[in-house]
Design an enzyme around this catalytic site. Structure first.
Site, mmCIF file in Angstrom:
data_model
loop_
_atom_site.group_PDB
_atom_site.id
_atom_site.type_symbol
_atom_site.label_atom_id
_atom_site.label_comp_id
_atom_site.label_asym_id
_atom_site.label_seq_id
_atom_site.Cartn_x
_atom_site.Cartn_y
_atom_site.Cartn_z
ATOM 1 N N SER A 282 0.832 -1.188 0.000
ATOM 2 C CA SER A 282 0.000 0.000 0.000
ATOM 3 C C SER A 282 0.884 1.262 0.000
ATOM 4 O O SER A 282 1.614 1.500 -0.942
ATOM 5 C CB SER A 282 -0.972 -0.043 1.183
ATOM 6 O OG SER A 282 -2.048 0.849 1.025
ATOM 7 N N ASP A 375 -7.130 -7.587 -8.628
ATOM 8 C CA ASP A 375 -8.175 -6.959 -9.451
ATOM 9 C C ASP A 375 -9.516 -6.831 -8.728
ATOM 10 O O ASP A 375 -10.473 -6.323 -9.307
ATOM 11 C CB ASP A 375 -8.335 -7.691 -10.786
ATOM 12 C CG ASP A 375 -9.086 -9.008 -10.685
ATOM 13 O OD1 ASP A 375 -9.348 -9.479 -9.563
ATOM 14 O OD2 ASP A 375 -9.417 -9.577 -11.749
ATOM 15 N N HIS A 410 -7.224 -6.231 -1.272
ATOM 16 C CA HIS A 410 -6.129 -5.281 -1.033
ATOM 17 C C HIS A 410 -5.051 -5.853 -0.121
ATOM 18 O O HIS A 410 -3.858 -5.652 -0.352
ATOM 19 C CB HIS A 410 -6.691 -4.000 -0.412
ATOM 20 C CG HIS A 410 -5.660 -2.935 -0.169
ATOM 21 N ND1 HIS A 410 -5.102 -2.194 -1.190
ATOM 22 C CD2 HIS A 410 -5.075 -2.496 0.983
ATOM 23 C CE1 HIS A 410 -4.219 -1.345 -0.690
ATOM 24 N NE2 HIS A 410 -4.178 -1.504 0.621
#
Length: 483
Positions: A282, A375, A410
Site C-alpha cells: 500500500s 483486481d 487489497h
C-alpha cells in the site's frame, strides 16, 4: 453409554454376522463407537507458509461432520472458522482433497479453514469494531497455536458460537505455526534514528537484506519480516508513523529516514554491502519505488497494491517537498449502504502521464521491480499498477513487471493467515480525530485472495533470491526452501 460387557456382546454379534456373510458389511448402529475417530495434522509444527494437512479417520461411510478451527492472537482474542464435510466410504476426511459442502466456504480448498477465520462473537459482543480485527501476533516469537475439533453433524454458526451447546467432539488435535524458524534472531532497533526490528536468519552471514514496509495503518508489523528471515533474508521491519517516537499522522515524510534504513542494512556486519531489496504494501509501495529510483544499492523491489501517485502524505528531501500529494484538498471517501467506507481513486490519477506519478521510469536497469496488484482491491485501484507499468514501457524500461491476481483483495499478507475483507483504519489527514476508526472495504474473497498470496509470496522469494543472493549461496537457499 454401553458397559464393557455390552460392547463385547455387540462386537461378537458383528463378528458372527461377518463370518456368515463375508462379503456384506453390516450397518449395525449402536450408541457409542467401535473404533476411535482420529484426527491428525502434518506437519504438526512448522513455519506459517507451510500448509497443514488435516486428516480424520474412523468415521462412518457418509457420516456428516463439522471441522472447527480456532486460535488466539497476541491479545488472547479467539479467532475461529468452520466447514462441513461428508466422510468417504473409507470413513476419512482430508482438507487437501475433500469437498466442503458448506460452512464458511465450499469446494476443495485446503487453506479454507485458516483463511476464513474471524473473531468469535464473544470477542466483539461488547465492542463491535473487533469483529473486523486482523489476525496476527504482536509477539512474533510466540507461535500461533491452532485447535482442530471434529464435531458430529453439520452445526450452524449460531450453534457453534452463540448458543455454545455443542455435542461431544469426535476428535480434537492441535498444531502450531510460527513466524520465526528455529534460530532466527529478533533485534529491536533501540536508540537509533530509525524505528523497527531486524530479523536475522539462523545461519551465519552475510545475508541478502530486505526492508519491509507496510501502509498507512501505521505502527510496526513484524510478522512478514520474521518470515523473510525464516526464508534466509536479513529483514528490517520498518515503522514510519504512529510508533514510539515517530509522528502519529505526519503531513509529509523525510526521505532521509528511509535512506537511514538502507544505510543501516548495508553497514551491518551480517548483511551484504552492495544490494538491498524492498517489499512495500500500500503506502509502502511509494517508498519502494522512490528509493529504487534514488539508491543504487536497491536491486529488487516488490510493491503490493500501491497507488500510482502520492496520496495524503507527501515526501521531502532536505526539508523541501519533492513528491507532493495529489490535490491537497482531495477528499474522496464514500459510505456504502451497509455502513462501510470506500476510498475512491480519481480516474485522472491513473494516467501514465500524470505529472505526480511515482518515478518508475527512474528505476535503474539493474534493479527489477514487481508491481503486484489485485483486481478486486476494494481500497485502491488495481489499475494503478497497470498505469505504472505503461509509464515504464513508454520510457523504454523492461525491468518493471506487473503481476495481477484475479479475485484477490487489497491485503496480501502471508500465506495461510486469515483473509482481510474489511479493516478498521484511519486515513491520515482525513479522519484523524474519530474515536472509532471507520471500517474500509479491502475486497477479495477467501479462495482467490489465498491463492493470490501463495503466488505473490513465491514470486517475491524468487525475485529476491535471484537479485540479492550471491552464488553459491543462492543455490543452497533455493534447494533448502524449494524456491
Amino acid at each position: 453409554m454401553l458397559s464393557r460387557c455390552q460392547r463385547l456382546a455387540v462386537g461378537g454379534v458383528r463378528q458372527a454376522l461377518r463370518s456368515c456373510r463375508p462379503n456384506v458389511t453390516v450397518p449395525l448402529r449402536v450408541p457409542g463407537r467401535f473404533s476411535s475417530v482420529l484426527a491428525s495434522v502434518t506437519p504438526e509444527n512448522d513455519v506459517l507458509d507451510v500448509l497443514p494437512c488435516m486428516h480424520v479417520e474412523g468415521l462412518g461411510n457418509g457420516e456428516r461432520v463439522t471441522f472447527q478451527l480456532s486460535t488466539r492472537d497476541g491479545e488472547d482474542m479467539e479467532f475461529s472458522s468452520f466447514a462441513y464435510y461428508v466422510a468417504s466410504p473409507e470413513g476419512t476426511v482430508s482438507n487437501m482433497t475433500d469437498f466442503s459442502v458448506g460452512g464458511r466456504y465450499q469446494g476443495v480448498f485446503p487453506a479454507g479453514l485458516q483463511s476464513s477465520m474471524m473473531t468469535t462473537p464473544e470477542v466483539y459482543s461488547d465492542k463491535p469494531i473487533l469483529k473486523y480485527k486482523r489476525l496476527g501476533k504482536t509477539n512474533v516469537e510466540i507461535p500461533l497455536k491452532y485447535t482442530l475439533t471434529v464435531l458430529p453433524g453439520h452445526l450452524t454458526e449460531e450453534e457453534l458460537y452463540s448458543e455454545r451447546r455443542l455435542p461431544k467432539p469426535l476428535a480434537t488435535t492441535t498444531f502450531s505455526r510460527t513466524f520465526m524458524a528455529p534460530g532466527v534472531r529478533r533485534i529491536p532497533l533501540e536508540g537509533r534514528e530509525i524505528e523497527g526490528t531486524l530479523f536475522l536468519p539462523a545461519e551465519p552471514g552475510p545475508h541478502p537484506a530486505v526492508v519491509d514496509i507496510f501502509g498507512t495503518d501505521g505502527g510496526l508489523i513484524e510478522h512478514r519480516a520474521a518470515m523473510l528471515a525464516s526464508r534466509g533474508f536479513a529483514s528490517l521491519g520498518l515503522a514510519f508513523m504512529d510508533y514510539k517516537n515517530l509522528p502519529r499522522r505526519p503531513a509529509s515524510l523525510p526521505l532521509e529516514y528511509f535512506d537511514g534504513a538502507i544505510n543501516y542494512l548495508t553497514d551491518h556486519e551480517e548483511c551484504q554491502k552492495d544490494s538491498v531489496g524492498i517489499l512495500g504494501s500500500s503506502k509502502g509501495s511509494d517508498m519502494a519505488i522512490i528509493l529504487a529510483s534514488r539508491r543504487k544499492e536497491v536491486k529488487a523491489i516488490v510493491t503490493i497494491n500501491g497507488a500510482s501517485v502520492v496520496f495524503n502524505i507527501g515526501f521531502t528531501s532536505n526539508g523541501e517537498e519533492i513528491f507532493p500529494t495529489y490535490r491537497k484538498d482531495f477528499r474522496s471517501i464514500k459510505k456504502t449502504p451497509d455502513g462501510m467506507f470506500q476510498f475512491l481513486i480519481p480516474e485522472d490519477s491513473l494516467s501514465p502521464e500524470h505529472s505526480l506519478s511515482l518515478p518508475v521510469e527512474n528505476i535503474p536497469d539493474d534493479c527489477e521491480a514487481l508491481l503486484v496488484t489485485s483486481d478486486r482491491d476494494g481500497f485502491l485501484a488495481y489499475k494503478a499498477g497497470m498505469a505504472l507499468l505503461e509509464r515504464s514501457r513508454a520510457h523504454g524500461k523492461s525491468n518493471v513487471y506487473n503481476l495481477c491476481l484475479p479475485g484477490a483483495g487489497h491485503v496480501l499478507d502471508l500465506p495461510y493467515l486469515a483473509h482481510v475483507p474489511l479493516l478498521p483504519m484511519r486515513v491520515p489527514n482525513l479522519q484523524d480525530n474519530v474515536k472509532i476508526p471507520p471500517v474500509f472495504l479491502m475486497g477479495g474473497n477467501y479462495y482467490d485472495t489465498t491463492r493470490g498470496i501463495e503466488t505473490f509470496w513465491r514470486y517475491t522469494l524468487n525475485l529476491f533470491s535471484k537479485k540479492l543472493i550471491h552464488e553459491p549461496k543462492m543455490k543452497k537457499l533455493q534447494e533448502a526452501y524449494n524456491i
